[in-house]
Write a protein that holds these residues in place. Structure first.
Motif, PDB file in Angstrom:
ATOM      1  N   LEU A   1      97.095 -15.322  42.391  1.00  0.00           N
ATOM      2  CA  LEU A   1      98.449 -15.792  42.097  1.00  0.00           C
ATOM      3  C   LEU A   1      98.922 -15.192  40.775  1.00  0.00           C
ATOM      4  O   LEU A   1      99.703 -15.799  40.049  1.00  0.00           O
ATOM      5  CB  LEU A   1      98.472 -17.317  42.014  1.00  0.00           C
ATOM      6  CG  LEU A   1      98.483 -18.072  43.352  1.00  0.00           C
ATOM      7  CD1 LEU A   1      98.144 -19.527  43.155  1.00  0.00           C
ATOM      8  CD2 LEU A   1      99.831 -17.929  44.040  1.00  0.00           C
ATOM      9  N   GLY A   2      98.403 -14.036  40.464  1.00  0.00           N
ATOM     10  CA  GLY A   2      98.758 -13.396  39.189  1.00  0.00           C
ATOM     11  C   GLY A   2     100.206 -12.938  39.188  1.00  0.00           C
ATOM     12  O   GLY A   2     100.839 -12.733  40.236  1.00  0.00           O
ATOM     13  N   ARG A   3     100.738 -12.819  38.001  1.00  0.00           N
ATOM     14  CA  ARG A   3     102.098 -12.344  37.779  1.00  0.00           C
ATOM     15  C   ARG A   3     103.121 -13.096  38.623  1.00  0.00           C
ATOM     16  O   ARG A   3     103.808 -12.532  39.466  1.00  0.00           O
ATOM     17  CB  ARG A   3     102.182 -10.843  38.086  1.00  0.00           C
ATOM     18  CG  ARG A   3     103.142 -10.177  37.090  1.00  0.00           C
ATOM     19  CD  ARG A   3     103.507  -8.822  37.505  1.00  0.00           C
ATOM     20  NE  ARG A   3     102.519  -7.825  37.092  1.00  0.00           N
ATOM     21  CZ  ARG A   3     102.761  -6.524  37.191  1.00  0.00           C
ATOM     22  NH1 ARG A   3     103.917  -6.085  37.674  1.00  0.00           N
ATOM     23  NH2 ARG A   3     101.849  -5.658  36.827  1.00  0.00           N
ATOM     24  N   ASN A   4     103.104 -14.403  38.442  1.00  0.00           N
ATOM     25  CA  ASN A   4     104.101 -15.244  39.101  1.00  0.00           C
ATOM     26  C   ASN A   4     104.794 -16.086  38.034  1.00  0.00           C
ATOM     27  O   ASN A   4     104.653 -15.818  36.833  1.00  0.00           O
ATOM     28  CB  ASN A   4     103.417 -16.123  40.149  1.00  0.00           C
ATOM     29  CG  ASN A   4     103.309 -15.408  41.491  1.00  0.00           C
ATOM     30  OD1 ASN A   4     104.318 -15.116  42.110  1.00  0.00           O
ATOM     31  ND2 ASN A   4     102.089 -15.081  41.899  1.00  0.00           N
ATOM     32  N   GLN A   5     105.467 -17.096  38.474  1.00  0.00           N
ATOM     33  CA  GLN A   5     106.231 -17.896  37.509  1.00  0.00           C
ATOM     34  C   GLN A   5     105.576 -19.258  37.278  1.00  0.00           C
ATOM     35  O   GLN A   5     106.258 -20.262  37.101  1.00  0.00           O
ATOM     36  CB  GLN A   5     107.657 -18.124  38.046  1.00  0.00           C
ATOM     37  CG  GLN A   5     108.372 -16.878  38.493  1.00  0.00           C
ATOM     38  CD  GLN A   5     108.673 -15.955  37.342  1.00  0.00           C
ATOM     39  OE1 GLN A   5     108.862 -16.414  36.214  1.00  0.00           O
ATOM     40  NE2 GLN A   5     108.691 -14.652  37.591  1.00  0.00           N
ATOM     41  N   LEU A   6     104.295 -19.311  37.312  1.00  0.00           N
ATOM     42  CA  LEU A   6     103.612 -20.596  37.166  1.00  0.00           C
ATOM     43  C   LEU A   6     103.648 -21.029  35.703  1.00  0.00           C
ATOM     44  O   LEU A   6     103.252 -20.278  34.814  1.00  0.00           O
ATOM     45  CB  LEU A   6     102.159 -20.480  37.633  1.00  0.00           C
ATOM     46  CG  LEU A   6     101.994 -20.125  39.103  1.00  0.00           C
ATOM     47  CD1 LEU A   6     100.538 -19.833  39.418  1.00  0.00           C
ATOM     48  CD2 LEU A   6     102.499 -21.233  39.991  1.00  0.00           C
ATOM     49  N   THR A   7     104.116 -22.243  35.466  1.00  0.00           N
ATOM     50  CA  THR A   7     104.238 -22.706  34.087  1.00  0.00           C
ATOM     51  C   THR A   7     103.414 -23.955  33.820  1.00  0.00           C
ATOM     52  O   THR A   7     103.043 -24.228  32.691  1.00  0.00           O
ATOM     53  CB  THR A   7     105.705 -23.044  33.776  1.00  0.00           C
ATOM     54  OG1 THR A   7     106.199 -23.887  34.815  1.00  0.00           O
ATOM     55  CG2 THR A   7     106.545 -21.805  33.673  1.00  0.00           C
TER      56      THR A   7
END
Lengths: 522, 861
Positions: free
Chosen positions: A138-144
């Motif tokens: 799930l790299g380079r996503n918008q997970l905050t």
């Protein structure tokens, strides 16, 4: 990463594209040539790559039911969809797309490797059914939100996780947090998680982690208990005496009996009511115990029946195989002899012999089958008879016990009547010491009303008992009927037809083989 | 028993002697007046010469008295008492039972001193674990000693040698055997006794040539009871039997008759053989004296009484026909005389030694349970008490003295040698057993059993050899001389995990008939067995991941080559005609795709496949491929057309395979064939390698020596010695360390117990002065060397200056090297000097400090 996809014409997954991809990625060289001539079924394809094709929407993949590996990376897909029929998928690559929400993956239960690298995902969700997941990117996503990562705890097999280049990676505690709460991980962000850092992380989050583990354990225990209870109930249902080990029937009797409930408030009734309930419950328990015992007996019967049938079938099969093996040996020998012969007449003689032998084999196999049919028929009949007897005794006993219940109810009714009349008299004479509720007062106006109320309560009770009896009797009879029908259908008709067609098929094949040989020799 | 009784016995004996004398005299008187008949009779009788019974004095072996301890040569007072008591007992027995044979009570020992037999038993537990159980101990005694038969065989021996001496000289008669064995058994906790009695000739002489060798006795196979088919409620009825019952009956009758006939013949034959094998009648039957061992149940979890024959080490049941009678029984505590009738051998004898009606005991302190009177009876209590008192007195009086025999000793080496000189040969019925001590034979042989066809041991049938400690792990070798078959067994641990190897001794080379069995658990390929004939090879596997369990290969003949023989042709395998592989069912695959059998018809370019049968079906699918014509060309494109494939599918409803699949399947099969072929070649090579290895091993026949065997293992011995040496050195060094620096000065003033203050001061001064002197000396020495070296260098330089012109190149070089070395030396000396100068004060200070702290001097400073 977002690209300016509106500058390029988005592509659609159509037959042409799929065909091209399949052919390109299919068998090579000679095999490829043959495959091309014959055409490739999409249903047979095991892996498919559709990358760098500017695909906007996943579609038209429903034919690839055997697919285990699907690559859809480097497209402009915005939504996960159209993958519902690919249930065998093990490897799914959706990296470098424009996906915003994880969704529609519920049917892909075999999935082990899922890559969603470089998309626009902001929450981890909707993956409850992917319990076999080993690798997740799930790299380079918008997970905050770090808390969101706890969602991944449900994947017991998850060993490799990639979360790099997400907004929360900038937080200092990111790494330790992940390691502490996903302690089964072996690789995180391309690196091995060593024991030292794992220990350190666990130590840091000891308290909250312990709490979480405790909660999880509690939930697990609860779930287990629930399933256990369900199983128990299921078993009782199979024995047709569910809920008879509790006050269920008794409570049901009063559930729809409003007048009865009111009447129960009459003074001086408590003892009576109590003993009535006790006796009633006793009988119910008797029914329950008897039902369970009978059920076990029936199960035992069914088990031994199936064992014997299985044994008989195995014996029969063994004999049949022996015959076939014997024949195969003779066949080999005869063919060898025939191939060495030059005399035409002799060859013909042999061919005739061979055909005779085939006939003999057919006779033998069919004989065996007929024998088995007879044997099974007899056994099934006996089984049916026994089962019916058992069900009969069960029903009789249950009925007898329930009629005891009825007697109890009748007794109770009489007592109720007496008490009711006494109470009425007292009310009329205003001698009643205790306060009584208004509802009851409404009933205690004159004799007819009270008698009516008591009788109607009695009727309701009897009705409930009758219903229970009907329910048990019809259910057991129905299921017996189903079982017997099933056995007749499966063991007698279907099995027999299958075996006969098999024998005929074999014999036809053998004959054909001979004919071919003769043709060749001629 | 008191002295009056004893006297009575003596008197009685004397009386009886007198009676005999009188009878003789009367006979003589009758002979004086003679009739004619009598005269003739007398003449007849005169012809018979009666010799006095010549007593054949067997030369008794003499022992060197010096090597025995005093207990052997003398009797303790207590022993004398016991001897007297035994003598008394004997006399009473003789008086009471006149026709009884004498008892074996007080034989002399090796020093000619009378000893009571019970005291000759010396219970000992030796440190060898094999001797802890009765069978091991009995076998050891039987192996370790050589038999000396009794002479004459119907008389008790005069001498009983102590078990310790018997162990030393490794031979003895049956009494000595039994005494030794009994000592070991009692030491190990068994309830064991020596029996003196009578036995058959075969037993007395340990002649086992009529017995079957115990190694050849077939173990009684535990016959598994045929598991009865459980009758279940719904078992199907068997199909009706349509054969004629009458005919069946007739057949059965005939069969039974035949069987009976055969049985009869067999019995007759057996009887005939038994008759032939019966031993010749023995004139001394029932008189031959023998001693053996009795083990009673109760101790050491022995469930049942039994005898042990000391000569063979085998156990015999209580009703054994080998033993004909029992006179007496003893252990280290008591002596019992049998009072039971032995006319029917030992059958039915009671061995309840506490029962005084059947066993007359000698000492009343009988530890055997007497016939117990229930204690509950109160009125008997008083009487009991009285008896108890009496018994106490008696016990005090008659305590068995301790054994006079020295502790039994057995060295590890002797124990391992087992038999005298490490070898022993036994003859059985149609068999001969030779035993060897471990490591005695070069090839590790420990026993050899030869089985013969006839009883004269001339016609050899088979030889069974047992080995131990061989580095090639060979444990057994069975050679059948009739068929030429050889079977070798190996322990696990060989490089190729060979377990058993059967072959014909006439054709030991490869590609011949042989069977090899392997330890398949240890092999990567799970090979269990490989069977070969000249043209075939069969392999069996187990527990393989690919479910293969059987492989069969048929070889063709080697194509004969004309022209010069190539050396490589021998290594090249024979052409393969056919290969068959069989597989177990793999439950993960559907039956129609799970191959049960592949047949590679190599010669016909065909591949035949049979699949497994589905659970509900009886027929199996098959498939046949013709190989493409150019299949063995490398890199060629293999074509495929539908005619090359034939199939039969059991379920006609299943869709046919696609051509691509078939093509790929064919490719797989071709690969599989190649692989199979390679494996066959590998197998052949392995066989060849194993055979090569075997030949080498057979030639070398090395023995493994355990690292724990310090006696034999040279390396271990060396290592141990090295360790010991190191330890010694360490010790020496430590001692040196501890040298006292004050010792010489103390010695000077005569090592006084206590030092006065003055003495202490002077001691210190002296010590320091000594060190100073030594330091100065050393400095001077270095200085002197330095000067000498410098001078020499100067001289050399001067010499060089003078002769520089006339010198050759070599001399010049020599000079230069010399200069270099000299300068180096000077430099070093210089360094040492400076260092010494630096360190000398330190050393001085150190010593002073040390002296200050020395406990002898410290009180003064």
């Amino acid at each position: 990463m977002s690209r300016l996809y509106d500058t390029v014409e988005p592509a659609v997954i159509d037959e042409e594209m799929l065909k091209k991809a399949v052919e390109e990625q299919g068998p090579k060289e000679e095999a490829g040539k043959i495959a091309k001539q014959e055409g490739i079924d999409f249903g047979d394809v095991l892996s498919l790559r559709l990358d760098f094709l500017n695909i906007l929407k996943i579609d038209n993949l429903w034919e690839f039911t055997k697919l285990t590996k699907l690559q859809l990376d480097n497209n402009i897909i915005e939504k996960i969809e159209g993958l519902e029929s690919l249930v065998n998928l093990v490897w799914l690559d959706l990296s470098f797309n424009n996906i915003e929400v994880i969704d529609n993956l519920d049917s892909l239960t075999k999935l082990e490797d899922l890559t969603l690298y470089s998309n626009r995902i902001s929450t981890i969700e909707n993956m409850d059914s992917l319990l076999n997941l080993h690798v997740l990117s799930l790299g380079r996503n918008q997970l905050t939100d770090l808390e969101n990562l706890r969602y991944l705890r449900r994947f017991k097999n998850l060993k490799t996780l990639n979360l790099s280049d997400n907004p929360f990676c900038k937080q200092d505690e990111y790494k330790q947090y992940v390691i502490a709460f996903l302690s089964n991980l072996e690789f995180l962000d391309y690196r091995l998680v060593d024991q030292q850092s794992r220990d350190a992380a666990i130590e840091k989050y000891q308290v909250s982690r312990d709490e979480m583990l405790h909660n999880e354990k509690q939930a697990e225990i609860k779930k287990e208990d629930e399933t256990k209870r369900q199983q128990e109930l299921e078993k009782h249902k199979n024995a047709y005496v569910e809920l008879m080990n509790g006050p269920d029937l008794f409570e049901q009797m009063y559930a729809e009996d409003k007048e009865g409930q009111k009447l129960n408030e009459m003074p001086g009734l408590e003892d009576q009511l109590h003993s009535f309930k006790e006796k009633f419950m006793q009988i119910c328990t008797q029914i329950f115990d008897f039902g369970i015992a009978e059920h076990e007996k029936r199960e035992e019967e069914v088990k031994s029946f199936w064992e014997c049938v299985e044994e008989a079938k195995q014996d029969n099969k063994r004999l049949g195989m022996v015959h076939i093996d014997e024949f195969t040996e003779t066949k080999k020998r005869m063919l060898l002899e025939m191939s060495q012969m030059s005399d035409h007449k002799m060859v013909e003689q042999y061919a005739r012999d061979y055909n005779d032998k085939i006939q003999v084999l057919w006779d033998k196999l069919m004989g065996l089958e007929l024998q088995l049919v007879d044997q099974l028929e007899e056994v099934i009949k006996e089984f049916e008879r026994n089962m019916q007897d058992m069900v009969g005794t069960f029903v009789e006993n249950v009925q007898a016990l329930l009629s005891q219940c009825r007697d109890l109810e009748n007794n109770h009714h009489e007592k109720m009547m007496e008490i009711a009349i006494v109470t009425l008299e007292k009310v009329i004479k205003n001698e009643l010491d205790d306060e009584i509720s208004d509802d009851l007062k409404m009933l205690l106006v004159d004799k007819d009303t009270i008698i009516n109320a008591v009788s109607s309560s009695h009727d309701v009770h009897l009705l409930k008992i009758d219903n229970k009896e009907d329910d048990i009797v019809t259910r057991i009879n129905q299921s017996l009927k189903n079982l017997i029908e099933q056995i007749h259908q499966d063991e007698e008709i279907t099995r027999n037809r299958m075996r006969v067609s098999e024998i005929n098929n074999l014999i036809d094949h053998l004959r054909e083989e001979m004919d071919n040989l003769e043709v060749m020799q001629n | 028993m008191d002295s009056s009784e004893m006297n009575e016995g003596e008197i009685h004996q004397i009386d009886s002697d007198d009676v005999i004398k009188e009878e003789d005299e009367t006979e003589n008187e009758e002979g004086e007046d003679l009739t004619e008949d009598a005269e003739a009779l007398k003449a007849e009788l005169a012809k018979i010469v009666v010799h006095p019974p010549s007593y054949e004095q067997s030369l008794m072996e003499e022992f060197d008295q010096a090597e025995f301890s005093p207990s052997y040569k003398d009797n303790l007072p207590k022993e004398n008492l016991v001897l007297q008591y035994a003598e008394n007992f004997r006399r009473q027995m003789v008086q009471l039972y006149r026709d009884r044979k004498p008892l074996f009570l007080n034989p002399v020992n090796e020093c000619g001193v009378e000893k009571f037999v019970c005291t000759t038993i010396r219970p000992t537990l030796l440190e060898f674990k094999e001797l802890y159980n009765w069978d091991g101990a009995a076998e050891f005694v039987a192996d370790y000693l050589n038999i000396e038969p009794l002479k004459p065989e119907y008389e008790l021996p005069k001498r009983l040698i102590s078990p310790s001496t018997v162990l030393k000289r490794q031979k003895g008669n049956c009494f000595e055997y039994s005494t030794l064995l009994c000592s070991l058994l009692i030491g190990a906790g068994y309830d064991a006794y020596v029996i003196s009695g009578y036995a058959t000739k075969e037993t007395c002489l340990a002649d086992e040539s009529r017995d079957i060798c115990p190694l050849l006795k077939k173990k009684e196979e535990v016959q598994e009871e045929a598991r009865k088919k459980e009758m279940k409620k719904y078992n199907v009825k068997p199909p009706r039997d349509l054969r004629s019952k009458f005919e069946l009956k007739q057949e059965a009758k005939k069969e039974a008759e035949k069987q009976a006939e055969k049985e009869k013949q067999r019995k007759e034959e057996e009887e005939r053989i038994a008759e032939l094998e019966k031993p010749p009648p023995d004139p001394y039957f029932g008189l031959r004296i023998h001693a053996w061992v009795l083990v009673l149940s109760g101790k050491r979890e022995v469930p049942e009484n039994f005898f042990i024959e000391p000569f063979t080490g085998l156990s015999h049941p209580m009703d054994s026909s080998n033993y004909l009678g029992i006179e007496s029984v003893w252990n280290n505590v008591n002596y019992w005389v049998n009072m039971q009738d032995c006319s029917e051998g030992v059958k039915g004898l009671s061995f309840d030694l506490g029962d005084s009606t059947v066993w007359e005991f000698m000492f009343p302190n009988n530890d055997k349970p007497l016939l117990k009177i229930p204690d509950a009876e109160d009125d008997l209590n008083d009487m009991d008490d009285d008896e108890d008192d009496e018994e106490h007195e008696v016990e005090k009086y008659l305590d068995m003295p301790p054994s006079w025999v020295d502790a039994l000793k057995l060295s590890h080496r002797d124990f391992q040698m087992r038999c005298p000189h490490g070898k022993k040969t036994k003859v059985y019925k149609r068999a001969k057993l030779e035993k060897f001590a471990h490591y005695l034979m070069k090839d590790g042989l420990i026993s050899r059993l030869s089985v013969y066809e006839d009883r004269e041991l001339t016609d050899l049938m088979k030889v069974h050899e047992y080995y131990a400690h061989r580095s090639d792990k060979l444990t057994q070798k069975l050679t059948n001389h009739r068929t030429g078959q050889v079977c070798e067994n190996f322990d696990p641990g060989r490089p190729r995990c060979l377990k058993e190897h059967q072959f014909k001794s006439s054709t030991p080379g490869p590609e011949n008939e042989r069977v090899m069995i392997f330890y398949h658990e240890a092999r990567v390929d799970g090979l269990v067995k490989r069977e070969e004939t000249q043209t075939e090879m069969t392999e069996e596997y187990s527990n393989r991941d690919d479910f293969l369990f059987y492989k069969y290969v048929e070889f063709g003949k080697r194509a004969k080559k004309f022209g010069p023989q190539e050396t490589s042709s021998a290594n090249k395998g024979r052409p393969i005609n056919k290969m068959i592989q069989k597989f177990h069912r793999n439950r993960n695959k559907p039956a129609n795709e799970d191959i049960a059998e592949i047949i590679f018809h190599v010669a016909e370019d065909k591949i035949h496949i049979s699949y497994h049968t589905e659970d509900v079906r009886i027929a199996a699918s098959t498939r046949e491929f013709l190989k493409p014509p150019n299949w063995d060309e490398k890199g060629a494109v293999l074509t495929f057309n539908p005619e090359m494939h034939q199939t039969f599918q059991v379920d006609p409803m299943l869709p046919m395979n696609k051509q691509v699949e078939l093509y790929e399947m064919l490719m797989e099969l071709l690969k599989a064939e190649e692989k199979c072929r390679n494996e066959v070649r590998d197998s052949q090579n392995e066989v060849r390698n194993i055979l090569d290895d075997r030949t080498k091993e057979e030639a070398a026949s090395e023995l493994d020596i355990s690292v724990y065997d310090t006696e034999r293992n040279e390396k271990a011995k060396k290592h141990r010695r090295e360790l010991e040496r190191q330890q010694l050195e360490e010790k020496m060094r430590k001692q040196e360390m501890d040298i006292d620096y004050l010792a010489p000065f103390l010695a000077k003033i005569g090592n006084p117990e206590k030092l006065s203050k003055q003495q202490a001061f002077s001691l210190k001064e002296e010590c320091l002065a000594d060190l100073k002197q030594r330091l100065i000396d050393k400095a001077n020495l270095i200085q002197a060397r330095f000067e000498k070296e410098s001078q020499e260098l100067e001289k050399k330089q001067a010499w060089y200056q003078q002769n520089q012109v006339s010198m050759g190149k070599e001399d010049e070089e020599e000079y230069l090297t010399y200069c270099k070395e000299a300068i180096f030396r000077i430099h070093i000396l210089d360094l040492r000097l400076t260092r010494h100068k630096e360190q000398a004060p330190h050393k001085y200070m150190q010593l002073e400090q040390k002296l200050r702290n020395d406990e002898r001097l410290s009180e003064f400073f």
